[in-house]
Motif scaffolding. Structure first.
Motif, PDB file in Angstrom:
ATOM      1  N   GLY A  34       0.822  -1.215   0.000  1.00  9.86           N
ATOM      2  CA  GLY A  34       0.000   0.000   0.000  1.00  9.86           C
ATOM      3  C   GLY A  34       0.847   1.253   0.000  1.00  9.86           C
ATOM      4  N   THR A  35       1.879   1.268   0.819  1.00  6.81           N
ATOM      5  CA  THR A  35       2.788   2.416   0.868  1.00  6.81           C
ATOM      6  C   THR A  35       3.559   2.555  -0.445  1.00  6.81           C
ATOM      7  OG1 THR A  35       3.040   2.132   3.247  1.00  6.81           O
ATOM      8  CG2 THR A  35       4.703   3.447   2.143  1.00  6.81           C
ATOM      9  N   LEU A  36       4.036   1.438  -0.972  1.00  5.22           N
ATOM     10  CA  LEU A  36       4.788   1.477  -2.225  1.00  5.22           C
ATOM     11  C   LEU A  36       3.917   1.984  -3.374  1.00  5.22           C
ATOM     12  CD1 LEU A  36       7.444   0.848  -3.711  1.00  5.22           C
ATOM     13  CD2 LEU A  36       6.491  -1.415  -4.197  1.00  5.22           C
ATOM     14  N   SER A  37       2.686   1.497  -3.470  1.00  3.04           N
ATOM     15  CA  SER A  37       1.822   1.941  -4.567  1.00  3.04           C
ATOM     16  C   SER A  37       1.483   3.424  -4.441  1.00  3.04           C
ATOM     17  CB  SER A  37       0.552   1.097  -4.631  1.00  3.04           C
ATOM     18  OG  SER A  37      -0.205   1.246  -3.459  1.00  3.04           O
ATOM     19  N   ALA A  38       1.310   3.927  -3.225  1.00  2.00           N
ATOM     20  CA  ALA A  38       1.044   5.356  -3.044  1.00  2.00           C
ATOM     21  C   ALA A  38       2.262   6.183  -3.443  1.00  2.00           C
ATOM     22  CB  ALA A  38       0.663   5.636  -1.592  1.00  2.00           C
ATOM     23  N   ARG A  39       3.440   5.722  -3.103  1.00  2.00           N
ATOM     24  CA  ARG A  39       4.656   6.454  -3.468  1.00  2.00           C
ATOM     25  C   ARG A  39       4.905   6.426  -4.970  1.00  2.00           C
ATOM     26  NH1 ARG A  39       8.744   4.792   1.469  1.00  2.00           N
ATOM     27  NH2 ARG A  39       7.653   6.008   3.054  1.00  2.00           N
ATOM     28  N   VAL A  40       4.656   5.281  -5.610  1.00  2.00           N
ATOM     29  CA  VAL A  40       4.835   5.194  -7.058  1.00  2.00           C
ATOM     30  C   VAL A  40       3.827   6.100  -7.759  1.00  2.00           C
ATOM     31  CG1 VAL A  40       4.559   3.642  -9.048  1.00  2.00           C
ATOM     32  CG2 VAL A  40       5.900   2.922  -7.070  1.00  2.00           C
ATOM     33  N   ALA A  41       2.589   6.093  -7.312  1.00  2.00           N
ATOM     34  CA  ALA A  41       1.568   6.955  -7.919  1.00  2.00           C
ATOM     35  C   ALA A  41       1.943   8.428  -7.741  1.00  2.00           C
ATOM     36  CB  ALA A  41       0.203   6.670  -7.305  1.00  2.00           C
ATOM     37  N   GLY A  42       2.427   8.799  -6.574  1.00  2.00           N
ATOM     38  CA  GLY A  42       2.860  10.179  -6.333  1.00  2.00           C
ATOM     39  C   GLY A  42       4.027  10.569  -7.211  1.00  2.00           C
ATOM     40  N   THR A  43       4.983   9.656  -7.377  1.00  2.00           N
ATOM     41  CA  THR A  43       6.143   9.923  -8.224  1.00  2.00           C
ATOM     42  C   THR A  43       5.728  10.083  -9.679  1.00  2.00           C
ATOM     43  OG1 THR A  43       7.550   8.687  -6.707  1.00  2.00           O
ATOM     44  CG2 THR A  43       8.396   9.043  -8.941  1.00  2.00           C
ATOM     45  N   LEU A  44       4.820   9.229 -10.153  1.00  2.00           N
ATOM     46  CA  LEU A  44       4.346   9.340 -11.533  1.00  2.00           C
ATOM     47  C   LEU A  44       3.586  10.642 -11.759  1.00  2.00           C
ATOM     48  CD1 LEU A  44       3.209   5.684 -12.272  1.00  2.00           C
ATOM     49  CD2 LEU A  44       5.251   6.860 -13.124  1.00  2.00           C
ATOM     50  N   LEU A  45       2.788  11.042 -10.788  1.00  2.00           N
ATOM     51  CA  LEU A  45       2.067  12.309 -10.898  1.00  2.00           C
ATOM     52  C   LEU A  45       3.047  13.481 -10.948  1.00  2.00           C
ATOM     53  CD1 LEU A  45      -0.629  13.856 -10.894  1.00  2.00           C
ATOM     54  CD2 LEU A  45      -0.440  13.918  -8.409  1.00  2.00           C
ATOM     55  N   LEU A  46       4.047  13.451 -10.090  1.00  2.00           N
ATOM     56  CA  LEU A  46       5.053  14.504 -10.082  1.00  2.00           C
ATOM     57  C   LEU A  46       5.826  14.532 -11.400  1.00  2.00           C
ATOM     58  CD1 LEU A  46       6.316  16.704  -8.321  1.00  2.00           C
ATOM     59  CD2 LEU A  46       7.943  15.002  -7.518  1.00  2.00           C
ATOM     60  N   ALA A  47       6.156  13.358 -11.939  1.00  2.00           N
ATOM     61  CA  ALA A  47       6.864  13.298 -13.226  1.00  2.00           C
ATOM     62  C   ALA A  47       5.993  13.845 -14.351  1.00  2.00           C
ATOM     63  CB  ALA A  47       7.287  11.860 -13.524  1.00  2.00           C
ATOM     64  N   ALA A  48       4.702  13.536 -14.327  1.00  2.00           N
ATOM     65  CA  ALA A  48       3.801  14.052 -15.358  1.00  2.00           C
ATOM     66  C   ALA A  48       3.695  15.574 -15.270  1.00  2.00           C
ATOM     67  CB  ALA A  48       2.427  13.405 -15.222  1.00  2.00           C
ATOM     68  N   LEU A  49       3.602  16.101 -14.065  1.00  2.00           N
ATOM     69  CA  LEU A  49       3.548  17.557 -13.900  1.00  2.00           C
ATOM     70  C   LEU A  49       4.837  18.216 -14.353  1.00  2.00           C
ATOM     71  CD1 LEU A  49       1.716  17.879 -10.464  1.00  2.00           C
ATOM     72  CD2 LEU A  49       0.829  18.460 -12.725  1.00  2.00           C
ATOM     73  N   LEU A  50       5.956  17.639 -14.021  1.00  2.00           N
ATOM     74  CA  LEU A  50       7.243  18.177 -14.443  1.00  2.00           C
ATOM     75  C   LEU A  50       7.378  18.121 -15.965  1.00  2.00           C
ATOM     76  CD1 LEU A  50       9.953  19.341 -13.553  1.00  2.00           C
ATOM     77  CD2 LEU A  50      10.810  17.004 -13.392  1.00  2.00           C
ATOM     78  N   GLY A  51       6.951  17.020 -16.575  1.00  2.00           N
ATOM     79  CA  GLY A  51       6.984  16.907 -18.026  1.00  2.00           C
ATOM     80  C   GLY A  51       6.093  17.944 -18.688  1.00  2.00           C
ATOM     81  N   ALA A  52       4.905  18.171 -18.148  1.00  2.00           N
ATOM     82  CA  ALA A  52       4.004  19.190 -18.697  1.00  2.00           C
ATOM     83  C   ALA A  52       4.622  20.581 -18.571  1.00  2.00           C
ATOM     84  CB  ALA A  52       2.658  19.135 -18.000  1.00  2.00           C
ATOM     85  N   LEU A  53       5.264  20.854 -17.455  1.00  2.00           N
ATOM     86  CA  LEU A  53       5.917  22.145 -17.262  1.00  2.00           C
ATOM     87  C   LEU A  53       7.061  22.339 -18.251  1.00  2.00           C
ATOM     88  CD1 LEU A  53       6.047  24.721 -15.510  1.00  2.00           C
ATOM     89  CD2 LEU A  53       7.683  23.507 -14.075  1.00  2.00           C
ATOM     90  N   LEU A  54       7.866  21.311 -18.463  1.00  2.00           N
ATOM     91  CA  LEU A  54       8.961  21.409 -19.433  1.00  2.00           C
ATOM     92  C   LEU A  54       8.429  21.582 -20.856  1.00  2.00           C
ATOM     93  CD1 LEU A  54      11.478  18.768 -18.058  1.00  2.00           C
ATOM     94  CD2 LEU A  54      11.703  21.258 -18.035  1.00  2.00           C
ATOM     95  N   MET A  55       7.354  20.909 -21.202  1.00  2.00           N
ATOM     96  CA  MET A  55       6.754  21.072 -22.530  1.00  2.00           C
ATOM     97  C   MET A  55       6.219  22.489 -22.710  1.00  2.00           C
ATOM     98  SD  MET A  55       7.271  18.411 -24.287  1.00  2.00           S
ATOM     99  CE  MET A  55       6.130  18.512 -25.631  1.00  2.00           C
ATOM    100  N   LEU A  56       5.621  23.038 -21.677  1.00  2.00           N
ATOM    101  CA  LEU A  56       5.132  24.412 -21.742  1.00  2.00           C
ATOM    102  C   LEU A  56       6.291  25.389 -21.908  1.00  2.00           C
ATOM    103  CD1 LEU A  56       2.649  26.275 -21.535  1.00  2.00           C
ATOM    104  CD2 LEU A  56       3.071  26.361 -19.079  1.00  2.00           C
ATOM    105  N   LEU A  57       7.366  25.165 -21.168  1.00  2.00           N
ATOM    106  CA  LEU A  57       8.553  26.004 -21.290  1.00  2.00           C
ATOM    107  C   LEU A  57       9.140  25.898 -22.698  1.00  2.00           C
ATOM    108  CD1 LEU A  57      10.575  27.874 -19.868  1.00  2.00           C
ATOM    109  CD2 LEU A  57      11.849  25.826 -19.219  1.00  2.00           C
TER     110      LEU A  57
END
Length: 137
Positions: A104-127
């Protein structure tokens, strides 16, 4: 035994002490914190719930639980003596419970990391888009 006290009912003098939070009960019982309400149901512990109201399409508010201190103490002794049958996946002192908590902890951390990576990727694409539009004439 009543699960949730009647909202209009007055508590007796011996019940006026503060009810215990989930953190306090988790320190007393060998039960995973997210499984405390189910374990309390199995041990006949009175539970008060707060929150959890629907927000329509936005989901629901978080639900908080508080537990009756006398019932918690009685249940702690019963759990320690093995008189309350709590499934091993809910407990912190069994391999099944530790495994469930780990995944449960691992899946929450992986989901959080993927969300953060998606946000970072969107920010870099916008830049990149802004830089591209500024350099094109």
């Amino acid at each position: 035994m009543a699960r949730t006290p009647d909202p209009g009912a007055r508590e007796s003098a011996d019940e006026e002490e503060g009810w215990l939070s989930s953190d306090e009960v988790a320190r007393l019982w060998p039960v995973r914190k997210d499984c405390l309400p189910r374990a309390a149901h199995l041990a006949d512990v009175r539970v008060r719930t707060y929150g959890g109201a629907s927000r329509g399409t936005w989901g629901a508010e978080p639900t908080f639980y508080s537990f009756h201190p006398g019932d918690v103490q009685r249940a702690a002794e019963a759990i320690a003596e093995g008189r309350v049958d709590i499934p091993s996946a809910l407990r912190t002192d069994t391999a099944d419970g530790r495994r469930a908590e780990f995944w449960g902890t691992l899946s929450a951390r992986v989901a959080g990391t993927l969300l953060l990576a998606a946000l970072l990727g969107a920010l870099l694409m916008l830049l990149y888009l802004v830089v591209f539009l500024l350099t094109v004439e």
